[in-house]
Design an enzyme around this catalytic site. Structure first.
Site, PDB file in Angstrom:
ATOM      1  N   ARG A 164       0.838  -1.214   0.000  1.00 50.14           N
ATOM      2  CA  ARG A 164       0.000   0.000   0.000  1.00 50.14           C
ATOM      3  C   ARG A 164       0.868   1.256   0.000  1.00 50.14           C
ATOM      4  O   ARG A 164       0.550   2.254   0.655  1.00 50.14           O
ATOM      5  CB  ARG A 164      -0.917   0.032   1.222  1.00 50.14           C
ATOM      6  CG  ARG A 164      -1.954  -1.061   1.263  1.00 50.14           C
ATOM      7  CD  ARG A 164      -2.944  -0.964   0.103  1.00 50.14           C
ATOM      8  NE  ARG A 164      -4.068  -1.833   0.324  1.00 50.14           N
ATOM      9  CZ  ARG A 164      -4.061  -3.138   0.047  1.00 50.14           C
ATOM     10  NH1 ARG A 164      -2.994  -3.719  -0.478  1.00 50.14           N
ATOM     11  NH2 ARG A 164      -5.148  -3.865   0.288  1.00 50.14           N
ATOM     12  N   SER A 238     -10.502  -0.918   3.936  1.00 47.44           N
ATOM     13  CA  SER A 238      -9.692  -1.152   5.139  1.00 47.44           C
ATOM     14  C   SER A 238      -9.291   0.190   5.735  1.00 47.44           C
ATOM     15  O   SER A 238      -8.721   1.021   5.036  1.00 47.44           O
ATOM     16  CB  SER A 238      -8.405  -1.891   4.786  1.00 47.44           C
ATOM     17  OG  SER A 238      -8.695  -3.126   4.185  1.00 47.44           O
ATOM     18  N   GLU A 334      -4.602   3.157   6.969  1.00 49.83           N
ATOM     19  CA  GLU A 334      -4.375   3.056   5.530  1.00 49.83           C
ATOM     20  C   GLU A 334      -5.037   4.249   4.846  1.00 49.83           C
ATOM     21  O   GLU A 334      -4.587   4.739   3.811  1.00 49.83           O
ATOM     22  CB  GLU A 334      -5.003   1.753   5.013  1.00 49.83           C
ATOM     23  CG  GLU A 334      -4.502   1.366   3.640  1.00 49.83           C
ATOM     24  CD  GLU A 334      -5.553   0.712   2.775  1.00 49.83           C
ATOM     25  OE1 GLU A 334      -6.149   1.417   1.947  1.00 49.83           O
ATOM     26  OE2 GLU A 334      -5.758  -0.490   2.933  1.00 49.83           O
TER      27      GLU A 334
END
Ligand code: EPU
Length: 338
Positions: A164, A238, A334
């Protein structure tokens, strides 16, 4: 180019929280961006590029420029017996783009079906799901430097992709506007079924039944069963990254919590699912103020309707404290918090 001021951002963020932007400008091609940049200094003018608004949380009004990416277009740049290269406008919807490649029977992105957001955001945060990351099909991208207005090509190694993560979230943060992304798709697809629920979905199936479109359909089914639909329940996927811990810390945790799921990484570190940690901390399905943890997947924070950005942040911070207290692990968001 559309220019708005003092505009509500509620419909531009998938959490559906209220916040106002000082300016919002829509960008539909490079020329529009270039003309905007004549009046704009990225070092002085606070700014944020958004696509689908599916990975951010506004906790207050945004006193700066929102650049809304609406650059469209799909162009084939190369075709051989084995693969095709496709250059895609960064403002295209990611999920629609994946569907387009799947409909052609080309492999590479099928595991990334139904991920919300735009194509331009995909390399910036190296999106991933079900054993595949976008970097595996990525060839290069073109981006405009917000300071100089000049265009540069970034190839695979220059993007420095991680979990990510990419150079656009690190050393080059805030400096570039991604214009288009080129992906390589396979004409003879190599399918990835390592993720257990996906493997199970194809157990006992004949090889000819395991196609790009069947994998895409299976991924969509899994996603729909675990993740809330952003069209009906505000969320940003998420909320936290899955934490990565060293060997020693992992051994201690595993002794204490033998049932803890884990994924060994290439560098001998271990990734632990944040969803599991949050569930163990008792937060799955629970509410704080008007924000809640999704009942099917504890990694997702949802806005059942009236939550403010501050309430969602408060819930996230409370979860972080509880997980730290119980496991000694710091969860990192995130989602981009503004
Ligand atoms: N788990 C729980 N409780 C929960 C949620 C998960 O115990 O409430 C456990 C599951 O039982 C499983 C493990 O945690 O053993 C992993 O769960 P899952 O397969 O659902 O994936 P994840 O690690 O929670 C990551 C990505 C997702 C991606 C899935 C599938 C991150 C931060 N999230 O979630 O990505 O779809 O894997 O590949 O890496 C996103 O980035 O927005 C996103 C949804």
């Amino acid at each position: 180019m559309q220019f708005l001021d003092h505009i509500s951002l509620k419909k531009y963020n998938t959490f559906g929280v209220e916040a106002k932007a000082r300016y919002l400008v829509t960008i539909s091609d490079y020329d529009e961006l270039k003309s905007l940049l004549t009046n704009f200094d990225p070092d002085k003018d606070k700014h944020l590029i958004i696509g689908g608004g599916s990975n951010l949380l506004f906790t207050k009004d945004f006193d700066g420029w929102i650049l809304l990416n609406e650059i469209k277009g799909i162009v084939f740049t190369e075709e051989t017996d084995n693969h095709v290269l496709i250059k895609v406008g960064s403002g295209e919807n990611w999920s629609d783009f994946v569907d387009f490649t799947v409909a052609k029977g080309w492999g590479g992105l099928e595991n990334l079906s139904l991920i919300p957001g735009t194509v331009g955001a995909a390399p910036v945060q190296n999106i991933g799901a079900y054993g595949v990351e976008q970097k595996e099909a990525f060839v290069s991208l073109e981006a405009c430097n917000l300071k100089t207005g000049k265009v540069r090509i970034f190839n695979y190694p220059e993007c420095d992709f991680g979990y990510r993560n990419s150079i656009f979230k690190a050393a080059e943060k805030g400096k570039w506007f991604v214009l288009d992304v080129t992906y390589r798709l396979q004409k003879t697809p190599e399918l990835h079924l390592s993720y257990a629920p996906l493997r199970n979905a194809f157990a006992g199936k004949k090889a000819e039944q395991i196609t790009v479109s069947a994998v895409s359909e299976a991924v969509k089914k899994i996603r729909r069963s675990k993740l809330p639909d952003q069209a009906t329940l505000g969320n940003a996927g998420s909320f936290f990254k899955n934490p990565v811990v060293g060997r020693e810390k992992f051994s201690r945790l595993k002794q204490q919590f033998p049932e803890m799921p884990f994924y060994p990484q290439e560098n001998r570190n271990i990734k632990i699912p944040a969803g599991w940690l949050i569930e163990q901390a008792g937060w799955k399905g629970r509410q704080l103020g008007n924000a809640a943890v999704y009942h099917e997947q504890a990694l997702v924070i949802v806005n059942p309707g009236k939550a403010t950005g501050q309430e969602i942040l408060k819930l996230a911070e409370t979860i972080q404290q509880d997980v730290y207290r119980q496991f000694g692990i710091e969860l990192e968001p995130e989602v981009l918090i503004l």
